[in-house]
Design a protein around this motif. Structure first.
Motif, mmCIF file in Angstrom:
data_model
loop_
_atom_site.group_PDB
_atom_site.id
_atom_site.type_symbol
_atom_site.label_atom_id
_atom_site.label_comp_id
_atom_site.label_asym_id
_atom_site.label_seq_id
_atom_site.Cartn_x
_atom_site.Cartn_y
_atom_site.Cartn_z
ATOM 1 N N ARG A 187 0.821 -1.220 0.000
ATOM 2 C CA ARG A 187 0.000 0.000 0.000
ATOM 3 C C ARG A 187 0.849 1.262 0.000
ATOM 4 O O ARG A 187 0.454 2.274 -0.584
ATOM 5 C CB ARG A 187 -0.921 0.013 1.224
ATOM 6 C CG ARG A 187 -1.869 -1.162 1.298
ATOM 7 C CD ARG A 187 -2.891 -0.992 2.431
ATOM 8 N NE ARG A 187 -2.264 -0.907 3.747
ATOM 9 C CZ ARG A 187 -2.397 0.139 4.559
ATOM 10 N NH1 ARG A 187 -3.119 1.189 4.203
ATOM 11 N NH2 ARG A 187 -1.829 0.120 5.748
ATOM 12 N N PHE A 188 1.998 1.218 0.678
ATOM 13 C CA PHE A 188 2.863 2.390 0.792
ATOM 14 C C PHE A 188 4.114 2.181 -0.049
ATOM 15 O O PHE A 188 4.613 1.056 -0.176
ATOM 16 C CB PHE A 188 3.298 2.604 2.241
ATOM 17 C CG PHE A 188 2.212 3.071 3.183
ATOM 18 C CD1 PHE A 188 0.875 3.055 2.824
ATOM 19 C CD2 PHE A 188 2.557 3.549 4.442
ATOM 20 C CE1 PHE A 188 -0.108 3.495 3.703
ATOM 21 C CE2 PHE A 188 1.590 3.995 5.337
ATOM 22 C CZ PHE A 188 0.258 3.954 4.967
ATOM 23 N N THR A 189 4.638 3.292 -0.587
ATOM 24 C CA THR A 189 5.886 3.253 -1.346
ATOM 25 C C THR A 189 6.779 4.397 -0.896
ATOM 26 O O THR A 189 6.361 5.560 -0.921
ATOM 27 C CB THR A 189 5.626 3.376 -2.852
ATOM 28 O OG1 THR A 189 4.758 2.316 -3.280
ATOM 29 C CG2 THR A 189 6.932 3.300 -3.630
ATOM 30 N N ILE A 190 7.995 4.054 -0.483
ATOM 31 C CA ILE A 190 8.979 5.076 -0.128
ATOM 32 C C ILE A 190 9.890 5.305 -1.322
ATOM 33 O O ILE A 190 10.229 4.362 -2.056
ATOM 34 C CB ILE A 190 9.791 4.651 1.125
ATOM 35 C CG1 ILE A 190 10.674 5.792 1.617
ATOM 36 C CG2 ILE A 190 10.600 3.386 0.861
ATOM 37 C CD1 ILE A 190 11.324 5.513 2.972
ATOM 38 N N SER A 191 10.251 6.562 -1.528
ATOM 39 C CA SER A 191 11.165 6.893 -2.627
ATOM 40 C C SER A 191 12.016 8.086 -2.207
ATOM 41 O O SER A 191 11.726 8.748 -1.213
ATOM 42 C CB SER A 191 10.396 7.189 -3.911
ATOM 43 O OG SER A 191 9.547 8.314 -3.741
ATOM 44 N N ARG A 192 13.059 8.324 -2.981
ATOM 45 C CA ARG A 192 13.941 9.461 -2.672
ATOM 46 C C ARG A 192 14.415 10.094 -3.961
ATOM 47 O O ARG A 192 14.534 9.423 -5.003
ATOM 48 C CB ARG A 192 15.126 9.015 -1.811
ATOM 49 C CG ARG A 192 16.091 8.070 -2.474
ATOM 50 C CD ARG A 192 17.085 7.493 -1.445
ATOM 51 N NE ARG A 192 17.917 8.530 -0.854
ATOM 52 C CZ ARG A 192 18.555 8.379 0.314
ATOM 53 N NH1 ARG A 192 18.454 7.250 1.011
ATOM 54 N NH2 ARG A 192 19.302 9.360 0.781
ATOM 55 N N ASP A 193 14.707 11.384 -3.860
ATOM 56 C CA ASP A 193 15.288 12.139 -4.969
ATOM 57 C C ASP A 193 16.564 12.766 -4.427
ATOM 58 O O ASP A 193 16.516 13.791 -3.726
ATOM 59 C CB ASP A 193 14.305 13.204 -5.458
ATOM 60 C CG ASP A 193 14.809 13.938 -6.685
ATOM 61 O OD1 ASP A 193 16.041 13.983 -6.904
ATOM 62 O OD2 ASP A 193 13.976 14.493 -7.415
ATOM 63 N N LEU A 245 6.769 9.490 0.842
ATOM 64 C CA LEU A 245 6.008 8.307 1.213
ATOM 65 C C LEU A 245 4.655 8.398 0.520
ATOM 66 O O LEU A 245 3.832 9.229 0.889
ATOM 67 C CB LEU A 245 5.832 8.195 2.729
ATOM 68 C CG LEU A 245 5.192 6.894 3.212
ATOM 69 C CD1 LEU A 245 6.131 5.708 2.948
ATOM 70 C CD2 LEU A 245 4.845 6.970 4.697
ATOM 71 N N GLU A 246 4.473 7.567 -0.490
ATOM 72 C CA GLU A 246 3.209 7.490 -1.199
ATOM 73 C C GLU A 246 2.347 6.469 -0.471
ATOM 74 O O GLU A 246 2.747 5.305 -0.308
ATOM 75 C CB GLU A 246 3.441 7.045 -2.644
ATOM 76 C CG GLU A 246 2.205 7.044 -3.507
ATOM 77 C CD GLU A 246 1.791 8.449 -3.936
ATOM 78 O OE1 GLU A 246 2.673 9.292 -4.156
ATOM 79 O OE2 GLU A 246 0.570 8.687 -4.014
#
Length: 115
Positions: free
Chosen positions: A66-72, A80-81
């Motif tokens: 359900r959740f997706t962590i990402s970084r730029d 945190l989507e």
């Protein structure tokens, strides 16, 4: 000095989505893992997701799928989507990093899931 500033919280209905952001400064962002934690009322703070400097990710069982962590790394941002939100996801969400053996937290952003 190290600063972590969260944004993007709010009130959302069950099944809805939110995207949290964390702006980081004061350290070499690309070199460190970043974390999202949450703390619900009268509960202990728990780790929700982790993203390593090279991009590897881990999630708490309660949010997997359900959740997706990402970084730029170019923008010094971590995200945190959150999809398919449930009332039990209601909490204050915190951005976190361990820098040179010190633990840093943002001020938190409130997420409330309610109809």
């Amino acid at each position: 000095q190290v600063q972590l500033v969260e944004s993007g919280g709010g009130l959302v209905q069950p099944g809805g989505s939110l995207r949290l952001s964390c702006a980081a400064s004061g350290f070499t962002f690309s070199s460190y893992p970043m974390y999202w934690y949450r703390q619900a009322p009268e509960k202990e703070r728990e780790q929700v997701a982790r993203i390593l400097s090279a991009g590897g990710r881990n999630y708490a069982d309660s949010v997997k799928g359900r959740f997706t962590i990402s970084r730029d790394n170019a923008k010094n941002m971590v995200y945190l989507e959150m999809n398919s939100l449930k009332p039990e996801d209601t909490a204050v969400y915190y951005c976190n990093a361990w820098i040179e053996l010190k633990n840093y937290w943002g001020q938190g952003t409130q997420v409330t899931v309610s109809s």
